[in-house]
Design a protein around this motif. Structure first.
Motif, short mmCIF file in Angstrom:
data_model
loop_
_atom_site.label_atom_id
_atom_site.label_comp_id
_atom_site.label_asym_id
_atom_site.label_seq_id
_atom_site.Cartn_x
_atom_site.Cartn_y
_atom_site.Cartn_z
N ARG A 167 -46.86 68.46 12.29
CA ARG A 167 -47.53 68.30 11.03
C ARG A 167 -46.82 68.04 9.85
O ARG A 167 -47.12 67.26 8.83
CB ARG A 167 -48.59 69.49 10.99
N ALA A 168 -45.60 68.87 9.91
CA ALA A 168 -44.65 68.70 8.66
C ALA A 168 -44.33 67.25 8.76
O ALA A 168 -44.13 66.61 7.51
CB ALA A 168 -43.59 69.72 8.56
N ARG A 169 -43.91 66.79 9.89
CA ARG A 169 -43.24 65.47 9.81
C ARG A 169 -44.57 64.41 9.54
O ARG A 169 -44.03 63.54 8.55
CB ARG A 169 -42.90 65.28 11.27
N ALA A 192 -50.87 65.47 16.17
CA ALA A 192 -51.13 66.79 15.24
C ALA A 192 -52.70 67.23 15.06
O ALA A 192 -52.78 68.22 14.33
CB ALA A 192 -50.66 66.41 13.82
N ALA A 193 -53.54 66.73 15.85
CA ALA A 193 -54.85 67.08 15.59
C ALA A 193 -55.52 66.92 14.26
O ALA A 193 -56.01 68.04 13.89
CB ALA A 193 -55.33 68.37 16.35
N TRP A 194 -55.15 66.05 13.44
CA TRP A 194 -55.37 65.83 12.29
C TRP A 194 -56.28 64.69 12.12
O TRP A 194 -55.86 63.37 12.29
CB TRP A 194 -54.49 65.75 11.30
N PRO A 195 -57.71 64.88 11.81
CA PRO A 195 -58.72 63.66 11.45
C PRO A 195 -58.36 63.00 10.12
O PRO A 195 -58.15 63.48 9.10
CB PRO A 195 -59.85 64.22 11.32
N VAL A 223 -49.22 70.96 6.17
CA VAL A 223 -48.32 71.78 5.43
C VAL A 223 -46.78 71.11 5.80
O VAL A 223 -46.33 71.65 6.89
CB VAL A 223 -48.26 73.23 5.55
N ASP A 224 -45.92 70.96 4.82
CA ASP A 224 -44.65 70.67 5.15
C ASP A 224 -43.69 72.14 4.29
O ASP A 224 -43.59 71.75 3.35
CB ASP A 224 -44.18 69.47 4.76
N THR A 230 -42.76 73.25 -1.23
CA THR A 230 -43.83 73.19 0.00
C THR A 230 -44.65 72.05 -0.50
O THR A 230 -45.07 71.83 -1.53
CB THR A 230 -44.61 74.09 0.31
N LEU A 231 -44.95 71.01 0.43
CA LEU A 231 -45.64 70.14 0.21
C LEU A 231 -47.11 70.26 1.12
O LEU A 231 -46.91 70.54 2.33
CB LEU A 231 -45.19 68.55 0.67
N ILE A 232 -48.21 69.92 0.50
CA ILE A 232 -49.53 69.98 1.44
C ILE A 232 -50.21 68.92 1.07
O ILE A 232 -50.45 68.34 0.10
CB ILE A 232 -50.32 71.24 0.73
#
Length: 378
Positions: A167-169, A192-195, A223-224, A230-232
């Motif tokens: 997910r960070a990638r 990443a199971a992200w819609p 979230v990275d 941190t980036l969100i």
């Protein structure tokens, strides 16, 4: 025959170590395998299947370790410990609960003890030795369960860590646009199971935020936390109250970028970084969470300050030669004119001035600005 030292505080006759216990191993392994497959639903596989062979291997390994290691040295070798951690890992990878494996260990200990107790009746041992032997059998089963639990937890931790890295990638891919195809992002988003949402915001924090605390933002939050800041990435619309709650108690500031379509994520990050600099120097409020959507005019003016100066000089040139007091008066009149769309009645009410006076002043504005006064784009 002199008893042989075997394990901590346990003495067994040599014949038990060399003959009685080894002779019981094949029968113990058979009985344990049959009972486990019959009574534990998760282990009901075909008799020639890979899983059954794994049960057989694990049972034989456990019994052999029990006799050759626990009885003789009082501890397991590193290879044996790794083997039973591996069984726990396999349960995690297969998506099963660890309780089934623990039940198998307890069942195996009970069956093994019954056969040992029967052997003790045929070849008697002192009663205190029998009692310590029983304690050793069931302690051994507990140790195997502990090792399996360690492997199970390690597998889950690695899975969670790998999921977080994935997910960070994805965050870096999203804010790194343009240059990446939407298909590449969509493919990684599935993994990443992200819609994939239509509109998003990008949030940047001062320093690294706690990923566990950010879990309060929900599964839609990418979230990275591998970068210094941190980036969100959050789907829009964003609940600022939830963001403030998730970041409460940490030092530094978080800035929520402007709401944009996914392809413009880099712009949202750029706005967030501008707002962060402006908050640092006091242009924007020094709040814990700053939302760019609440300060768009200020951001526009500071995004290209030289361009803003050119715009002011071009559009407001008629005010330049006025004394300050008259400049402020006519600037207020112009702002109110624009706000009310040129309605002189509304102007008079807002300025609390006579309509004739307002009519005169509007005439002066029209003389200053000409046709552009009625041009909305201007």
């Amino acid at each position: 025959m002199k008893p042989a030292q075997s394990g901590p505080d346990l003495r067994l006759p040599r014949r038990w170590l060399d003959s009685v216990l080894p002779g019981e191993l094949p029968l113990m392994a058979r009985d344990i395998g049959i009972r486990v497959r019959a009574e534990i639903a998760e282990f009901r596989w075909p008799a020639d299947g890979e899983q059954v062979r794994a049960i057989r291997e694990g049972t034989e390994k456990a019994l052999l370790s029990f006799v050759t290691q626990i009885f003789r040295t009082g501890r397991l070798t590193e290879d044996t410990e790794d083997f039973f951690r591996g069984l726990g890992r396999l349960e995690a990878v297969a998506g099963r609960h660890l309780e089934s494996l623990h039940t198998a260990f307890r069942m195996g200990a009970l069956i093994a003890w019954r056969r040992i107790a029967a052997a003790a009746e045929r070849d008697p041992l002192p009663s205190d030795t029998v009692a310590r032997l029983a304690d050793l059998v069931f302690s051994f089963a507990d140790r195997l369960a502990q090792l399996a639990a360690e492997g199970f937890a390690q597998a889950h931790a690695e899975e969670v860590d790998g999921y977080a890295r994935l997910r960070a990638r994805l965050v870096r891919m999203i804010v790194g646009q343009p240059g990446l195809s939407s298909e590449s992002i969509a493919e990684l988003a599935v993994r990443a199971a992200w819609p994939v949402p239509e509109r998003i915001v990008v949030i940047e924090t001062d320093g690294r935020a706690d990923p566990q605390a950010l879990g309060a933002l929900g599964p839609g939050a990418l979230v990275d936390a591998e970068q210094p800041d941190t980036l969100i990435v959050l789907p829009a619309p964003v609940d600022l109250a939830s963001v403030r709650a998730a970041l409460a108690g940490r030092p530094g500031r978080a800035v929520v970028g402007c709401t944009v379509v996914l392809a413009d994520a880099a712009k949202s990050l750029r706005w967030a970084r501008l707002a962060r600099r402006l908050a640092d120097v006091g242009v924007l409020p020094a709040a814990t969470v700053v939302s760019c959507d609440e300060h768009v005019p200020t951001l526009l003016l500071h995004a290209e300050p030289e361009l803003a100066e050119v715009l002011v000089e071009r559009r407001l040139a008629p005010f330049a030669a006025m004394p300050l007091a008259r400049r402020l008066k006519f600037a207020r009149l112009l702002a109110t004119w624009l706000e009310h769309g040129g309605s002189q009645a509304d102007l008079a009410a807002t300025l609390q001035a006579h309509r004739q006076t307002v009519h005169y002043r509007v005439g002066r504005l029209q003389a200053m600005f000409g046709d552009q006064l009625a041009d909305r784009a201007a």
